[in-house]
Design an enzyme around this catalytic site. Structure first.
Site, short mmCIF file in Angstrom:
data_model
loop_
_atom_site.label_atom_id
_atom_site.label_comp_id
_atom_site.label_asym_id
_atom_site.label_seq_id
_atom_site.Cartn_x
_atom_site.Cartn_y
_atom_site.Cartn_z
N ARG A 1 0.80 -1.18 0.02
CA ARG A 1 -0.12 -0.04 -0.19
C ARG A 1 0.99 1.23 -0.13
O ARG A 1 1.70 1.32 0.53
CB ARG A 1 -0.91 0.08 1.16
CG ARG A 1 -1.99 -0.72 1.10
CD ARG A 1 -3.29 -0.29 0.08
NE ARG A 1 -4.27 -1.45 0.03
CZ ARG A 1 -4.35 -2.53 -0.92
NH1 ARG A 1 -3.65 -2.71 -1.41
NH2 ARG A 1 -5.38 -3.33 -0.83
N GLU B 1 -2.62 7.57 -4.92
CA GLU B 1 -3.01 6.61 -6.24
C GLU B 1 -4.45 7.08 -6.35
O GLU B 1 -4.83 6.53 -7.85
CB GLU B 1 -2.54 5.31 -6.06
CG GLU B 1 -3.51 4.61 -5.17
CD GLU B 1 -3.15 3.11 -5.46
OE1 GLU B 1 -1.83 2.84 -5.31
OE2 GLU B 1 -3.84 2.23 -5.40
N HIS C 1 -0.71 -0.38 -9.94
CA HIS C 1 -1.23 -1.07 -8.87
C HIS C 1 -2.11 -2.41 -9.89
O HIS C 1 -3.22 -2.73 -9.87
CB HIS C 1 -3.07 -0.54 -8.20
CG HIS C 1 -3.16 -1.14 -6.86
ND1 HIS C 1 -3.51 -0.50 -5.90
CD2 HIS C 1 -3.26 -2.35 -6.51
CE1 HIS C 1 -3.53 -1.25 -4.79
NE2 HIS C 1 -3.60 -2.41 -5.28
P1 NAD Z 1 -1.67 -11.26 5.17
O1 NAD Z 1 -2.73 -10.66 5.99
O2 NAD Z 1 -1.75 -12.42 4.82
O3 NAD Z 1 -0.47 -10.84 5.78
C1 NAD Z 1 0.03 -9.78 6.40
C2 NAD Z 1 1.18 -9.93 7.57
O4 NAD Z 1 1.51 -8.55 7.83
C3 NAD Z 1 0.71 -10.75 8.45
O5 NAD Z 1 1.64 -12.01 8.81
C4 NAD Z 1 0.93 -9.89 9.60
O6 NAD Z 1 1.34 -10.48 11.08
C5 NAD Z 1 2.04 -9.02 9.21
N1 NAD Z 1 2.04 -7.75 9.99
C6 NAD Z 1 1.14 -6.92 10.45
N2 NAD Z 1 1.63 -5.94 10.97
C7 NAD Z 1 2.74 -5.87 10.51
C8 NAD Z 1 3.67 -4.81 10.85
N3 NAD Z 1 3.85 -3.60 11.74
N4 NAD Z 1 5.11 -4.85 10.42
C9 NAD Z 1 5.28 -5.94 9.64
N5 NAD Z 1 4.42 -7.03 9.47
C10 NAD Z 1 3.12 -6.89 9.85
O7 NAD Z 1 -1.81 -10.31 4.03
P2 NAD Z 1 -1.37 -10.71 2.16
O8 NAD Z 1 -2.23 -11.28 1.66
O9 NAD Z 1 0.00 -11.32 2.40
O10 NAD Z 1 -1.40 -9.01 1.83
C11 NAD Z 1 -0.43 -8.16 2.30
C12 NAD Z 1 -0.57 -6.58 1.80
O11 NAD Z 1 -0.58 -6.96 0.22
C13 NAD Z 1 -2.05 -6.46 1.73
O12 NAD Z 1 -2.46 -5.76 3.26
C14 NAD Z 1 -2.50 -5.38 0.66
O13 NAD Z 1 -2.29 -4.05 1.22
C15 NAD Z 1 -1.49 -5.65 -0.37
N6 NAD Z 1 -1.67 -6.24 -1.61
C16 NAD Z 1 -1.42 -5.52 -2.43
C17 NAD Z 1 -2.03 -6.09 -3.87
C18 NAD Z 1 -1.57 -5.35 -5.24
O14 NAD Z 1 -2.33 -5.83 -6.31
N7 NAD Z 1 -0.63 -4.54 -5.19
C19 NAD Z 1 -2.98 -7.15 -3.75
C20 NAD Z 1 -3.34 -7.84 -2.84
C21 NAD Z 1 -2.75 -7.23 -1.63
#
Ligand code: NAD
Length: 331
Positions: free
Chosen positions: A234, A263, A295
Site C-alpha cells: 500500500r 494513487e 496497482h
Molecule cells: P496477510 O494478512 O496474509 O499478511 C500480512 C502480514 O503482515 C501478517 O503476517 C501480519 O502479521 C503482518 N504484519 C502486521 N503488522 C505488521 C507490521 N507492523 N510490520 C510487519 N508485518 C506486519 O496479507 P497478504 O495477503 O499477504 O497481503 C499483504 C498486503 O498486500 C495487503 O495488506 C495489501 O495491502 C497488499 N496487496 C496488494 C495487492 C496489489 O495488487 N498491489 C494485492 C493484494 C494485496
C-alpha cells in the site's frame, strides 16, 4: 439480492458475471468510485461491492445504511480505505477477499526486482532506438544477496519462497509470525536488522497505524547505501518526499512501486492526454532507477477469477445468514 458494483472495469464485469452464471444475484456495474459524491447510486441496492480506492468513510457508511444497503463486499484483500468503526456504528458488515492469488502479487514484486536490477526498462527503450550500448545497464547477481520481507503473511511467504529459489539469504520481520511463515526458512529478525543488513527490502505488510510511513527518513538513514526498495502493498507505507530525498542522495539505489500514497485519483484510469498534476509523483517518474506500475500486482487471470468467486461466496453466505462462513473484517 441487488448488488451495486463500484469502480467497475470491463474485467470486473467479465469475471463477476461469469462467477454469477446462475444469475442468482442482480449485478449492476457502476464505473465511478464509491465516494460521498456517488453514494446516491447505491439507493435501492442490498449490497455494495467495492475496490481499493472506493472511499467508505463515516459519511458514506451512514448514507449507505440510509439507502438500504446491508453489506459492503470488498473485492480485494486490503481494507485501509474502509472506516471499520463507522461501518460498525452504522451496522454495516464488511467482507473481503483475504486471499486470491498471493503468488500474483509476490511474482510482481520479483518482476520489479529483476527489471530494476537488470535495467530491462532502459534496455527496452534503447533497443527500440537502435541503441545496443550496455553502459549504465550493469546489474548484480541475486544469488547470495540479503533480501528482506516486511510482513510474512500469504504474499510474503510466497515472496520468500521465490527469493530462496534465487539462492538469496532471506530475512523477515513480522510481529505475529505464523507457523507457516516459520516453515519457509526465512530468518525472523527485528526491523532494525532488516534496515541494516538488506540489499533488497520488499514490503508485504498491511497499511495500519503502526505501518503508516514505515519507510521514512529515519528508517531510510539506517539502510545500506544503494538499497533496493519494493512496495506492492500500500502506498501509505512510504513517505514519498523522504524517498525522493533518498533517491537524490543515492541512499536508495532502486525503487519499484506498484502502489502510491495518492494513487486514488490517478491509478486505473487513462490520463494520457492530460497534464500530470501531482508534482511528487511526477518527480518520481524522472528517476532512471524507479519503476512504477499502476496497482497491477494482483492482475492475473487466476486472481481475478478467485476474487470474483470469493466475493460472490461472501454475498451468498450473507444471504443465507451464514456469517461464520464469510470473510468478515472486524473493527
Ligand atoms: P496477510 O494478512 O496474509 O499478511 C500480512 C502480514 O503482515 C501478517 O503476517 C501480519 O502479521 C503482518 N504484519 C502486521 N503488522 C505488521 C507490521 N507492523 N510490520 C510487519 N508485518 C506486519 O496479507 P497478504 O495477503 O499477504 O497481503 C499483504 C498486503 O498486500 C495487503 O495488506 C495489501 O495491502 C497488499 N496487496 C496488494 C495487492 C496489489 O495488487 N498491489 C494485492 C493484494 C494485496
Amino acid at each position: 439480492m441487488k448488488v451495486a458494483v463500484f469502480s467497475s472495469k470491463s474485467y470486473d464485469e467479465e469475471h463477476l458475471t461469469k462467477a454469477n452464471a446462475n444469475a442468482e444475484l442482480e449485478l449492476t456495474f457502476f464505473v465511478p468510485q464509491l465516494t460521498a459524491q456517488t453514494v446516491a447510486l447505491s439507493n435501492g441496492f442490498d449490497i455494495v461491492c467495492c475496490f481499493v480506492n472506493d472511499v467508505i468513510d463515516n459519511t458514506v457508511a451512514k448514507a449507505l445504511k440510509e439507502n438500504g444497503v446491508q453489506l459492503v463486499a470488498m473485492r480485494c484483500a486490503g481494507f485501509n480505505n474502509v472506516d471499520l468503526d463507522a461501518c460498525e456504528k452504522h451496522d454495516l458488515p464488511v467482507a473481503r477477499v483475504p486471499e486470491y492469488s498471493p503468488n500474483a502479487v509476490a511474482e510482481h514484486a520479483v518482476a520489479l526486482i529483476l527489471d530494476l536490477n537488470r535495467n530491462i526498462h532502459r534496455a527496452f527503450s534503447r533497443v527500440r532506438e537502435n541503441d545496443y550500448s550496455l553502459s549504465g545497464l550493469m546489474g548484480f547477481d541475486l544469488f547470495g544477496k540479503t533480501v528482506a520481507c516486511v510482513g510474512g503473511g500469504r504474499i510474503g511467504q510466497s515472496f520468500i519462497r521465490i527469493m530462496k529459489g534465487f539462492g538469496c539469504r532471506v530475512l523477515c520481520y513480522d510481529p505475529m509470525p505464523s507457523d507457516a511463515l516459520k516453515e519457509t526458512g526465512a530468518e525472523l529478525v527485528p526491523l532494525e536488522q532488516v534496515w541494516a543488513e538488506s540489499d533488497i527490502i520488499s514490503l508485504h505488510c498491511p497499511l495500519v497505524r503502526s505501518t503508516y510511513h514505515i519507510i521514512n527518513s529515519n528508517s531510510l538513514s539506517q539502510m545500506k547505501p544503494g538499497v533496493m526498495l519494493i512496495n506492492t502493498s500500500r502506498g501509505g507505507l512510504i513517505d514519498t518526499p523522504a524517498i525522493i530525498t533518498a533517491l537524490k542522495s543515492a541512499r536508495v539505489g532502486y525503487l519499484g512501486l506498484d502502489v502510491y500514497e495518492e494513487e486514488a485519483n490517478l491509478f486505473f484510469e487513462d490520463y494520457s492526454d492530460q497534464v500530470l498534476q501531482d508534482d511528487i509523483f511526477a518527480r518520481l517518474t524522472t528517476f532512471k532507477n524507479v519503476v512504477i506500475t499502476g496497482h497491477q500486482a494482483f492482475f492475473t487471470h487466476e486472481a481475478l477469477q478467485a476474487i470474483a468467486e470469493v466475493t460472490l461466496a461472501n454475498i451468498h453466505h450473507y444471504n443465507k445468514g451464514e456469517l461464520d462462513k464469510m470473510c468478515l473484517v472486524k473493527a
